[in-house]
Design a protein around this motif. Structure first.
Motif, PDB file in Angstrom:
ATOM      1  N   LEU A 135      11.792 -41.500 -54.936  1.00 43.35           N
ATOM      2  CA  LEU A 135      12.034 -42.886 -54.538  1.00 43.35           C
ATOM      3  C   LEU A 135      13.393 -43.369 -55.014  1.00 43.35           C
ATOM      4  CD1 LEU A 135      10.649 -45.269 -53.125  1.00 43.35           C
ATOM      5  CD2 LEU A 135       9.707 -45.937 -55.316  1.00 43.35           C
ATOM      6  N   VAL A 136      13.734 -43.086 -56.273  1.00 44.39           N
ATOM      7  CA  VAL A 136      15.031 -43.485 -56.829  1.00 44.39           C
ATOM      8  C   VAL A 136      16.166 -42.893 -56.011  1.00 44.39           C
ATOM      9  CG1 VAL A 136      16.576 -43.256 -58.804  1.00 44.39           C
ATOM     10  CG2 VAL A 136      14.181 -43.880 -59.161  1.00 44.39           C
ATOM     11  N   GLU A 174       3.909 -46.051 -51.382  1.00 45.61           N
ATOM     12  CA  GLU A 174       2.476 -46.101 -51.091  1.00 45.61           C
ATOM     13  C   GLU A 174       1.769 -44.888 -51.702  1.00 45.61           C
ATOM     14  OE1 GLU A 174       1.645 -48.549 -47.021  1.00 45.61           O
ATOM     15  OE2 GLU A 174       2.330 -46.479 -46.796  1.00 45.61           O
ATOM     16  N   GLU A 175       2.419 -43.726 -51.617  1.00 48.45           N
ATOM     17  CA  GLU A 175       1.842 -42.511 -52.192  1.00 48.45           C
ATOM     18  C   GLU A 175       1.690 -42.660 -53.701  1.00 48.45           C
ATOM     19  OE1 GLU A 175       2.939 -37.737 -52.661  1.00 48.45           O
ATOM     20  OE2 GLU A 175       4.166 -39.044 -51.381  1.00 48.45           O
ATOM     21  N   PHE A 176       2.708 -43.216 -54.356  1.00 52.54           N
ATOM     22  CA  PHE A 176       2.638 -43.420 -55.800  1.00 52.54           C
ATOM     23  C   PHE A 176       1.504 -44.384 -56.159  1.00 52.54           C
ATOM     24  CE2 PHE A 176       3.696 -46.125 -59.422  1.00 52.54           C
ATOM     25  CZ  PHE A 176       3.802 -45.181 -60.426  1.00 52.54           C
ATOM     26  N   THR A 233      12.415 -50.698 -60.452  1.00 56.97           N
ATOM     27  CA  THR A 233      11.035 -50.474 -60.888  1.00 56.97           C
ATOM     28  C   THR A 233      10.782 -48.999 -61.176  1.00 56.97           C
ATOM     29  OG1 THR A 233      10.404 -52.271 -59.412  1.00 56.97           O
ATOM     30  CG2 THR A 233       8.630 -50.972 -60.347  1.00 56.97           C
ATOM     31  N   ALA A 234      11.189 -48.165 -60.238  1.00 58.03           N
ATOM     32  CA  ALA A 234      10.982 -46.726 -60.419  1.00 58.03           C
ATOM     33  C   ALA A 234      11.710 -46.221 -61.656  1.00 58.03           C
ATOM     34  CB  ALA A 234      11.467 -45.985 -59.168  1.00 58.03           C
ATOM     35  N   ARG A 259       5.126 -54.221 -54.110  1.00 57.41           N
ATOM     36  CA  ARG A 259       5.577 -55.609 -54.184  1.00 57.41           C
ATOM     37  C   ARG A 259       7.086 -55.669 -54.346  1.00 57.41           C
ATOM     38  NH1 ARG A 259       1.987 -58.510 -58.755  1.00 57.41           N
ATOM     39  NH2 ARG A 259       3.073 -60.319 -57.896  1.00 57.41           N
ATOM     40  N   ARG A 260       7.597 -54.832 -55.215  1.00 56.37           N
ATOM     41  CA  ARG A 260       9.020 -54.883 -55.555  1.00 56.37           C
ATOM     42  C   ARG A 260       9.904 -54.300 -54.448  1.00 56.37           C
ATOM     43  NH1 ARG A 260      11.776 -56.769 -59.671  1.00 56.37           N
ATOM     44  NH2 ARG A 260      12.553 -54.761 -60.341  1.00 56.37           N
ATOM     45  N   ILE A 261       9.472 -53.199 -53.861  1.00 59.73           N
ATOM     46  CA  ILE A 261      10.276 -52.598 -52.794  1.00 59.73           C
ATOM     47  C   ILE A 261      10.256 -53.483 -51.556  1.00 59.73           C
ATOM     48  CG2 ILE A 261       8.538 -51.183 -51.622  1.00 59.73           C
ATOM     49  CD1 ILE A 261      10.568 -48.920 -51.591  1.00 59.73           C
TER      50      ILE A 261
END
Length: 920
Positions: free
Chosen positions: A675-676, A590-592, A624-625, A612-614
């Motif tokens: 995130l990764v 969300e921050e990104f 995605t990341a 969407r992807r997460i």
């Protein structure tokens, strides 16, 4: 007494069958394999049996097929048609034999039941009991089938035994099979078809074009879709007949087909196009979204035996995959088939090839997903006169002059403003010959569209002055096909032909009083504006609810067998919790999204991609990341490659959403790296996968394991689908898991091992109950029949809401083996999906009830919610009309169609194919 017979010593048809059936009052037979040819050598003997002749024989039905009578009948019909009886019984002897068989079956003297092969294998134990007038009986068994070749050609042996012990023994065997819960009566379609084929006459194309009473059935009755697939429903046949009848008249067929999702718009359009292509000699152009081009080609080929070619930009590709390379853009004018399919993207980009298409004259042009042809700013500009047509609508307004018939299709003709549907009908009405749609240039339906729409919508009262009434009624005046007695009387009394659509302005003042009264009754008593306005005359719209709840007076059956839907995952407590590492990961995503969307103009779609992807799987979020970080490192200027990698589709309509992001900021990069790290360390414990596995093994409430009912699991993303399929294969070791995706990525997992498989083989395995779990991307959401599966899990909720309807339509369709289908929609609590669901679900439901599906424009609602802009989300959804602007004329009744099933005149198959293979 025991008697032994050998075909080496005597003809068994004479020495045994005909001889033994003399004076018989009944004949019970375990046949193994039954064929009508037995009647050629024993027809009279069987006819002379005074009582019942009962035969039990094999069938390729599955045990699960016979659990529901309607599906068993459907599968039996398909098995009969796959045998191609129309090609095997074509001479006079065959016709005579079939007429005898039909007489025996229709009278009830001969009864046949079939038994699925898989219950007791093939019936090699062939036997029978014959009962005579004096009460005596005899029994026999041997190798012989109940066919002509068995009695006259093959080497066969028979062993007859009339002892009481033998008779009782054989009778018990027969009764066991005859009374089995798996034994199914020969279905009515087969019996009727035997009669039809016995009277079948092949007519040449020339004669069909000039004079034939059964013009539509003659082409359609032996098409694959009608005989070997799931057939055509009454509402589909109605549209095909209507479109073709109008095609032959002045102005051609000009309709907007607006049936709900899942009611088979594609096959209605395709069948209509085939009839038009055979009737005339000009090209047929089909314009569809890029993702549907090959689906259209495949359905034309498999359901209608109809060749076609798809334009790729590099040339044409025909139905067999043969390529015709282009030497220039002008090659688009040299389609190697009568039917050419192009992508809407060709037009939206205003390509040279699209411009060239305007040079040709067409028999028919079809535009699928026609709501994409609209004004560029109808949602934003209150002054609709200033709104300009987008490239697709502009093209439609030009190509309409180049075609005899124009067919548009969309389940949502209104996305934001009813003026959008006026634009589509206006395109239909532009040629001088098409005044039947909206009248001539002086018609109020054309000159004052907003006023006319207000009348139709009930927003303002209809005029009551006679002069205004006459202007509304006369231009255009409806045809007799409106099925209104007053319209027919008025046309007859005034001697107005059915191809005259605009009546003179001064005619009303010259009419007799009684004639004026008839027009007043049509306007006031029949509620002309609501029931006969040009919109509902040109828009053909049926809903699933109406078809499931309305009985066809001709058959006494519902127009569509009802399939109930039970939804799970809708309650607040059914949402999955965002906890621990998952909560941390989602907040980082969300921050990104906030960082990216705040600095990139128009970047809402791509900035929310991470969410969407997460929300699909942990693996998808991690991928995605990683791809975004790699893309930034390589310095790519467009996000298109990332989009293409992550989605299992390529839709040109999303081109504008592929924002130009030249680089990520340091803060954004750190978000992605964080995130990764979080996802990589926790990927093996995915909450959505755990819930999927639990549902498959245990169900949700007390309905039982979904894996036993057959289940399709949908995801928007290939990596999510592949990930789930792999894990299921390891956890459900004895279950084969199919992966259905775009391109050549489909295959089957077995005990953790993957092998590529064609989509056709996967579909066949599902149909034959050999595959019960299918994991698919949205490549499986259109054009796929999965009636043997009765449950569906949405791993993620697509941000284009129409996809949910398309997914559901894979199992909520004719031939579904269950009376109820089960659907589980997964979402994380406090995620974007959850926010939309909680805040807007009731409004979404009301829109769905009005339109049959949710307009595509509501994808903007999801983006707004992802950016925490609830006000913008509400504004977007509130722009959608609160009610459907048209009365559903076709909810009143479906007019009677011709008797397709009994049509004895059929068009020459070779001539049909030869005609359709002709190029432009």
């Amino acid at each position: 007494m025991i008697n032994r017979y050998s075909s080496r010593r005597s003809k068994l048809s004479q020495a045994f069958l005909n001889e033994k059936l003399k004076n018989a009052v009944s004949y019970d037979r375990i046949a193994g394999y039954f064929c009508s040819s037995i009647l050629e050598i024993a027809g009279e003997s069987i006819e002379n049996v005074t009582g019942k002749v009962r035969i039990i024989c094999n069938s390729s039905l599955n045990a699960e097929d016979v659990q529901i009578a309607a599906y068993a009948n459907l599968r039996m019909k398909q098995e009969w048609c796959e045998y191609l009886p129309e090609e095997k019984y074509f001479d006079e002897n065959s016709a005579l034999r079939l007429r005898k068989l039909y007489a025996l079956l229709s009278s009830g003297k001969l009864e046949i039941k079939v038994m699925p092969d898989e219950i007791y294998g093939l019936m090699h134990g062939k036997a029978g009991v014959i009962t005579y007038r004096d009460g005596s009986k005899t029994s026999f068994l041997g190798s012989i089938n109940e066919t002509k070749s068995a009695y006259t050609v093959n080497y066969e042996m028979l062993w007859e035994d009339d002892s009481p012990e033998a008779i009782v023994w054989v009778q018990e065997e027969f009764d066991f099979f005859w009374n089995s819960r798996y034994a199914v009566n020969l279905c009515d379609f087969v019996i009727t078809d035997i009669d039809r084929i016995s009277k079948r006459v092949v007519i040449p194309l020339k004669d069909w074009r000039e004079d034939s009473d059964d013009v539509v059935p003659a082409v359609a009755v032996e098409e694959t879709v009608y005989r070997r697939d799931f057939g055509l429903w009454e509402h589909q046949k109605y549209f095909v007949e209507l479109a073709f009848r109008e095609h032959k008249q002045k102005g051609g067929a000009r309709f907007l087909l607006a049936d709900m999702v899942g009611l088979g718009k594609t096959i209605q359009l395709a069948m209509s196009a085939k009839l038009m292509a055979l009737y005339g000699d000009k090209p047929v152009l089909v314009i569809v979204p890029k993702t549907l081009t090959y689906q259209w080609q495949e359905e034309l080929k498999t359901l209608l035996d109809m060749p076609s070619a798809v334009w790729t930009g590099r040339g044409w590709i025909d139905e067999n995959g043969y390529e015709y390379p282009a030497d220039s853009n002008r090659s688009i004018l040299k389609c190697p088939r009568r039917v050419g399919i192009i992508s809407q993207g060709l037009i939206t980009r205003k390509s040279e090839a699209a411009e060239l298409l305007k040079q040709l004259k067409y028999e028919c042009v079809i535009l699928d997903e026609a709501h994409r042809a609209r004004r560029t700013n109808a949602a934003k500009d209150p002054d609709l006169h200033k709104a300009q047509p987008n490239n697709l609508l502009a093209f439609l307004n030009e190509i309409t002059f180049q075609t005899k018939s124009l067919l548009l299709a969309t389940a949502t003709p209104v996305q934001i403003n009813p003026i959008e549907v006026f634009d589509l009908l206006h395109a239909l009405s532009l040629p001088n010959e098409a005044t039947k749609v909206l009248g001539d240039k002086h018609s109020i339906w054309r000159k004052r569209p907003q006023t006319a729409l207000n009348y139709v919508s009930g927003n303002v009262d209809v005029p009551t002055l006679e002069s205004e009434m006459w202007e509304i009624v006369r231009n255009p005046f409806p045809q007799k096909i409106e099925n209104n007695r007053r319209i027919e009387i008025i046309r007859n009394q005034l001697d107005i032909s059915d191809d005259t659509f605009v009546l003179p302005q001064n005619m009303y003042s010259e009419l007799r009083l009684a004639q004026r009264q008839k027009i007043k009754e049509l306007y006031f008593d029949d509620n002309f504006v609501q029931n006969h306005n040009p919109y509902i005359r040109s828009i053909i719209r049926r809903t699933r609810k109406f078809l499931e709840e309305t009985i066809n007076k001709e058959t006494g059956e519902y127009y569509l067998e009802k399939i109930e839907v039970e939804l799970f995952g809708e309650k607040d407590e059914e949402a999955l919790e965002l906890m621990g590492y998952l909560y941390q990961a989602y907040k980082t995503a969300e921050e990104f999204s906030t960082l990216l969307s705040s600095r990139v103009k128009g970047g809402g779609f791509m900035s929310t991609l991470m969410l969407r992807r997460i929300g699909s799987t942990m693996l998808a979020g991690e991928n995605t990341a990683k791809k975004m970080l790699a893309w930034t490192a390589e310095g790519k200027e467009r996000i298109k490659d990332l989009y293409d990698d992550l989605f299992d589709e390529d839709d040109e309509d999303d081109e504008e959403r592929r924002s130009e992001i030249k680089e990520l900021t340091l803060e954004e990069v750190r978000c992605l790296e964080k995130l990764v790290k979080v996802l990589k360390n926790n990927r093996d414990t995915d909450p959505k996968y755990e819930r999927v596995l639990s549902i498959l093994q245990n169900g949700v409430n007390d309905e039982g394991a979904w894996k036993d009912k057959g289940c399709i699991i949908f995801s928007q993303y290939y990596d999510s689908a592949k990930y789930v399929a792999e894990l299921l294969s390891k956890d459900l070791k004895d279950t084969r898991i199919a992966l259905y995706a775009g391109g050549d990525k489909s295959g089957i997992y077995e005990k953790g091992n993957f092998r590529k498989e064609t989509k056709e083989n996967i579909k066949k395995a599902v149909k034959n109950h050999e595959l019960k779990i299918l994991v698919g991307t949205d490549a499986a959401s259109e054009g796929l029949n999965l009636q043997t599966l009765s449950t569906l899990i949405n791993l993620d909720l697509p941000w284009n809401p129409t996809r949910l309807e398309q997914r559901k339509g894979r199992i909520q369709r004719i031939g579904q083996i269950s009376k109820k289908i089960l659907i589980y929609n997964m979402r994380y609590k406090d995620s974007v999906e959850d926010k939309v669901h909680l805040k807007l679900s009731e409004r979404l439901k009301s829109i769905h009830d009005i339109f049959g599906q949710i307009p595509e424009v509501l994808e903007d609602v999801w983006i707004a919610m992802a950016q925490n802009d609830e006000k913008r989300a509400e504004e977007a959804i509130n722009k959608v009309p609160k009610r459907h602007p048209f009365e559903l004329k076709y909810e009143q009744n479906i007019l009677k169609t011709q008797d397709w099933q009994s049509c004895t005149f059929v068009l020459n198959k070779e001539e049909k194919l030869k005609e359709l293979l002709k190029g432009w």
